[in-house]
Design an enzyme around this catalytic site. Structure first.
Site, PDB file in Angstrom:
ATOM      1  N   GLN A 138      41.885  35.781  41.612  1.00 52.30           N
ATOM      2  CA  GLN A 138      41.922  36.557  40.372  1.00 52.30           C
ATOM      3  C   GLN A 138      43.291  36.320  39.758  1.00 52.30           C
ATOM      4  OE1 GLN A 138      39.867  38.169  38.375  1.00 52.30           O
ATOM      5  NE2 GLN A 138      41.604  38.487  37.014  1.00 52.30           N
ATOM      6  N   GLN A 195      44.264  36.413  36.184  1.00 58.51           N
ATOM      7  CA  GLN A 195      44.762  37.099  34.996  1.00 58.51           C
ATOM      8  C   GLN A 195      45.539  38.346  35.410  1.00 58.51           C
ATOM      9  OE1 GLN A 195      41.945  39.154  32.337  1.00 58.51           O
ATOM     10  NE2 GLN A 195      42.767  37.971  30.641  1.00 58.51           N
ATOM     11  N   LYS A 209      38.793  50.181  37.864  1.00 58.86           N
ATOM     12  CA  LYS A 209      38.364  51.163  36.861  1.00 58.86           C
ATOM     13  C   LYS A 209      38.039  52.496  37.510  1.00 58.86           C
ATOM     14  CE  LYS A 209      34.490  52.026  33.709  1.00 58.86           C
ATOM     15  NZ  LYS A 209      33.246  51.486  33.130  1.00 58.86           N
ATOM     16  N   ASP A 266      49.923  43.798  32.704  1.00 58.87           N
ATOM     17  CA  ASP A 266      48.872  44.752  33.051  1.00 58.87           C
ATOM     18  C   ASP A 266      48.847  45.935  32.097  1.00 58.87           C
ATOM     19  OD1 ASP A 266      47.955  43.270  35.162  1.00 58.87           O
ATOM     20  OD2 ASP A 266      48.925  44.463  36.719  1.00 58.87           O
ATOM     21  N   HIS A 273      29.871  41.314  27.960  1.00 59.55           N
ATOM     22  CA  HIS A 273      31.311  41.207  27.697  1.00 59.55           C
ATOM     23  C   HIS A 273      31.868  39.899  28.237  1.00 59.55           C
ATOM     24  CE1 HIS A 273      35.314  43.070  26.964  1.00 59.55           C
ATOM     25  NE2 HIS A 273      35.681  42.290  27.971  1.00 59.55           N
ATOM     26  N   GLU A 274      31.566  39.586  29.492  1.00 58.51           N
ATOM     27  CA  GLU A 274      32.117  38.357  30.078  1.00 58.51           C
ATOM     28  C   GLU A 274      31.548  37.114  29.401  1.00 58.51           C
ATOM     29  OE1 GLU A 274      34.615  39.076  31.689  1.00 58.51           O
ATOM     30  OE2 GLU A 274      34.062  41.161  32.021  1.00 58.51           O
ATOM     31  N   HIS A 325      33.273  36.470  26.125  1.00 60.58           N
ATOM     32  CA  HIS A 325      34.586  35.832  26.278  1.00 60.58           C
ATOM     33  C   HIS A 325      34.499  34.308  26.105  1.00 60.58           C
ATOM     34  CE1 HIS A 325      37.814  38.599  27.093  1.00 60.58           C
ATOM     35  NE2 HIS A 325      37.126  39.260  28.016  1.00 60.58           N
ATOM     36  N   TYR A 384      41.000  46.848  24.475  1.00 61.10           N
ATOM     37  CA  TYR A 384      39.558  46.635  24.512  1.00 61.10           C
ATOM     38  C   TYR A 384      38.850  47.406  23.395  1.00 61.10           C
ATOM     39  CZ  TYR A 384      39.882  44.613  29.258  1.00 61.10           C
ATOM     40  OH  TYR A 384      40.164  43.820  30.343  1.00 61.10           O
ATOM     41  N   ARG A 401      36.780  48.411  42.835  1.00 64.81           N
ATOM     42  CA  ARG A 401      36.896  48.218  41.389  1.00 64.81           C
ATOM     43  C   ARG A 401      37.936  49.165  40.808  1.00 64.81           C
ATOM     44  NH1 ARG A 401      31.781  48.653  37.159  1.00 64.81           N
ATOM     45  NH2 ARG A 401      32.920  48.116  35.245  1.00 64.81           N
ATOM     46  N   GLU A 450      40.470  40.877  24.149  1.00 63.31           N
ATOM     47  CA  GLU A 450      39.608  41.955  24.615  1.00 63.31           C
ATOM     48  C   GLU A 450      38.944  42.737  23.489  1.00 63.31           C
ATOM     49  OE1 GLU A 450      38.730  41.817  27.460  1.00 63.31           O
ATOM     50  OE2 GLU A 450      40.330  40.767  28.530  1.00 63.31           O
ATOM     51  N   GLY A 461      35.472  44.842  36.681  1.00 64.95           N
ATOM     52  CA  GLY A 461      34.044  44.798  36.418  1.00 64.95           C
ATOM     53  C   GLY A 461      33.563  43.371  36.326  1.00 64.95           C
ATOM     54  N   GLY A 462      34.368  42.545  35.686  1.00 66.19           N
ATOM     55  CA  GLY A 462      34.044  41.132  35.565  1.00 66.19           C
ATOM     56  C   GLY A 462      35.281  40.365  35.162  1.00 66.19           C
ATOM     57  N   MET A 463      35.260  39.066  35.362  1.00 65.00           N
ATOM     58  CA  MET A 463      36.328  38.179  34.919  1.00 65.00           C
ATOM     59  C   MET A 463      35.690  36.948  34.311  1.00 65.00           C
ATOM     60  SD  MET A 463      39.496  37.619  34.466  1.00 65.00           S
ATOM     61  CE  MET A 463      40.129  36.152  33.642  1.00 65.00           C
ATOM     62  N   GLU A 464      36.147  36.607  33.112  1.00 59.96           N
ATOM     63  CA  GLU A 464      35.462  35.657  32.239  1.00 59.96           C
ATOM     64  C   GLU A 464      35.728  34.199  32.541  1.00 59.96           C
ATOM     65  OE1 GLU A 464      39.285  37.035  30.008  1.00 59.96           O
ATOM     66  OE2 GLU A 464      37.789  37.913  31.344  1.00 59.96           O
ATOM     67  N   ASN A 465      36.005  33.829  33.773  1.00 54.09           N
ATOM     68  CA  ASN A 465      36.285  32.434  34.090  1.00 54.09           C
ATOM     69  C   ASN A 465      35.218  31.528  33.474  1.00 54.09           C
ATOM     70  OD1 ASN A 465      38.427  33.344  35.873  1.00 54.09           O
ATOM     71  ND2 ASN A 465      36.797  33.942  37.255  1.00 54.09           N
TER      72      ASN A 465
END
Length: 657
Positions: free
Chosen positions: A196, A198, A614, A431, A352-353, A356, A439, A612, A375, A325-329
């Protein structure tokens, strides 16, 4: 001087101060990927001013130093990395990756004699430069370690060198890599690792110019134990053989934070001919069913904003310790298993991802001060996608819940400057830019523009924006200049300069922010009022409620609710043991505030199995605020080894406050 340029000059001072898979990867056929993807996309030379060059730059409200990303040591305005070739071996026993990184670069300023990269806890044993047709060793220095930025890694460049090769290994404590023992996985037989990166963690695995301002292509060869599968945010090895030797190719230039790697006992299931799901076997079928609308999402977004430009789009459901929740790789979104609710009620995260792929991956914020460009745009496209697939009512409910979260973050902000879309120049850590301000605040700003300029015209503008800045990194000021020239100039009375200024640069949010109204939520309010007014618990009719109505219901329970009333709700609806992570989290937050004891045992289990951020960041903070520090510390001591390093750092800070 244009009106926006004058405005930006006037406000910039304030802004600154202020495997054997179930469906083998071999089934992913060549025909599923456009043939032109084999060609590397040329990178744009107009992104940044190079000292000594006379060229027109995109912005004129920021100096080159103001536009520079402060969270990198790299000299990217003088020398720009263009391509990365990795050859790394995965060692689960030592928890390290080791091998070489071959780095191509382009000199952008005369007289440049060194390449400066970012590194964080990398053990570099040798650096070579390719010059005069051969590799020769060259000098390098590794600077002192900074807890946020890592180290300045400077390489001496021979006159004609155009690439260097670094031999190195990562640290077992690398903040961007999580190593899971077999016991920490669902199958209990094989280890697992995932990255991860970002915002600043690519430098913990790769020596690179670790800034969103720099876009690179990359190739990789990853060697693993022969019973494990490796996958990356690139074109996958299509041989289909589980042989421990995998090759990858990313031909579109991406920022370094979008490099991603996962290795484990991973299976694959196809959704359509260019979309599929990777996961551990226990959750594979459920994930594919939950995400089966992903092709419809892609169709909806492409209709609005232009074609998907990345070939395949796959998702991987990671172990529960994944902190987001997700990462947009690109080509491979990383997803949390907490989305698997069984009713597609949480698939807005998938939207959302996927979104991106246009906003963030295609058009990228050049600095983390401009995170809202990634975002906020993505959250807007996400909400439009939900509306297109599931109707306006769902989109409105999600905006209303999002606005509640936004106002909570605004109220809790450490300082007012962090509640403006453009983050302050003295941002302490990237961060801090990833709150609901970037967002949801960004989404509501674009919603404001949509209302003022009309949806049809605004959609056409956004589609042109994605085309104009495709595969580029830009600042807020670039966007505003393009907005003025391409949309505002044709409708000069639609908005005022002071309104734009209030949205972008001033703390908080103006009165022009949308006030979403949901008929479904009004009915929930009516039921709450009737029950709290003395009605029977059996009078609550919830059979048709969606997750969104439950979240609103829990959030709207009055502050004076008693533990007896909480018990009545729990007995009827089993909220303390809800399998929907969003509902469970909302209920635990209320239970902590009220002091509802029966919820604490299942809360313990939730904190032990869910990583997670969040959820867990707010839960630990609420426990401390409600005089449960000792209980929270005891749980965290047991749970911490299973959390991602990113989550560990954040929660350590919560307990240290």
């Amino acid at each position: 001087m244009s009106s926006v340029r004058a405005l930006l000059l006037a406000t910039s001072i304030f802004a600154i101060a202020a495997c054997s898979p179930k469906e083998e990867p071999s089934k992913i056929e060549e025909a599923d990927v456009p043939l032109e993807e084999e060609e590397y996309v040329e990178q744009d030379e107009m992104e940044f001013m190079v000292p000594g060059e006379e060229r027109e730059v995109i912005w004129d409200a920021l100096t080159p130093e103001e536009a520079r990303d402060k969270f990198t040591y790299s000299n990217y305005n003088d020398v720009r990395v263009t391509h990365l070739n990795l050859d790394l071996a995965v060692d689960f026993e030592t928890k390290t990756l080791s091998g070489t990184a071959e780095i191509n670069f382009r000199r952008r300023a005369r007289g440049t004699s060194s390449l400066v990269l970012d590194a964080n806890m990398l053990d570099v044993s040798k650096v070579e430069a390719f010059t005069e047709g051969r590799w020769v060793e060259t000098n390098f220095t590794m600077g002192a370690h900074d807890p946020v930025m890592g180290s300045k890694f400077e390489i001496a460049l021979p006159d004609r060198a155009r690439k260097v090769r670094v031999t190195y290994s990562t640290s077992p404590e690398a903040g961007g890599i999580q190593w899971l023992s077999p016991e920490q996985t669902a199958g209990k037989e094989h280890p697992f690792l995932f990255t991860q990166f970002q915002p600043l963690n690519a430098r913990t695995m790769v020596p690179v110019q670790d800034t969103p301002a720099v876009r690179i292509t990359y190739d990789a060869r990853i060697k693993t134990p022969t019973d494990l599968l490796a996958i990356m945010s690139a074109r996958q090895d299509i041989s289909g053989e589980l042989d421990g030797d995998y090759s990858f190719k990313m031909t579109r230039p991406i920022p370094s934070y979008l490099i991603a790697l996962a290795v484990g006992d991973i299976k694959f299931k196809k959704i359509n001919n260019h979309i599929g799901v990777y996961a551990e076997d226990y959750i594979l079928d459920a994930s594919a069913a939950e995400f089966e609308d992903t092709p419809k999402m892609e169709t909806a977004i492409a209709k609005f904003y232009g074609p998907y430009r990345w070939g395949r789009y796959d998702l991987i459901v990671l172990p529960p310790s994944f902190p987001f929740g997700g990462m947009e790789n690109p080509r491979l979104s990383f997803m949390t298993p907490t989305l698997i609710a069984g009713d597609k009620s949480l698939t807005n995260v998938v939207a959302h991802e996927l979104a991106h792929s246009w906003s963030g991956n295609l058009v990228t914020n050049a600095t983390w001060r401009d995170a809202w460009l990634n975002e906020g745009f993505t959250s807007y496209v996400e909400n439009r996608t939900m509306e297109a697939l599931y109707g306006e009512d769902r989109a409105v409910m999600e905006r209303l819940l999002d606005k509640q979260a936004l106002m909570r973050d605004v109220e809790a902000a450490a300082r007012p400057e962090l509640t403006a879309l453009k983050m302050p120049a003295d941002l302490g850590h990237p961060d801090d830019a990833f709150s609901q301000v970037s967002y949801v605040g960004g989404m509501f700003f674009l919603k404001f523009l949509e209302e003022r300029f009309g949806r049809e015209g605004f959609d056409a503008f956004l589609r042109a924006y994605f085309d104009e800045f495709a595969f580029k990194s830009i600042t807020t000021e670039d966007f505003l200049t393009y907005f003025e020239d391409s949309l505002w100039a044709d409708q000069p009375d639609a908005v005022t300069e002071s309104e734009i200024n209030a949205w972008i640069y001033q703390p908080g949010f103006p009165d022009s922010i949308e006030k979403p109204r949901s008929g479904a939520f009004n009915k929930v309010d009516g039921q709450i009022n009737a029950w709290m007014g003395g009605g029977e618990i059996d009078g609550l009719e919830t059979s048709a409620w969606t997750t969104h109505e439950w979240l609103y219901f829990i959030a709207q329970l009055p502050e004076g609710i008693t533990t007896d009333q909480m018990a009545a709700l729990d007995e009827r609806f089993s909220l303390s043991t809800s399998q929907n992570a969003e509902i469970a989290n909302a209920w635990y937050m209320r239970a902590i505030n009220v002091g509802y004891e029966p919820a604490f045992e299942p809360l313990d289990g939730f904190l032990m199995r869910v990583g997670r951020g969040k959820f867990i960041y707010r839960l630990y903070a609420a426990l401390i605020e409600n005089d449960r520090r000792d209980w929270a510390e005891a749980v965290y001591e047991r749970a911490r080894p299973g959390y991602h390093p990113i989550a560990q750092r954040r929660i350590d800070d919560i307990f240290a406050e």
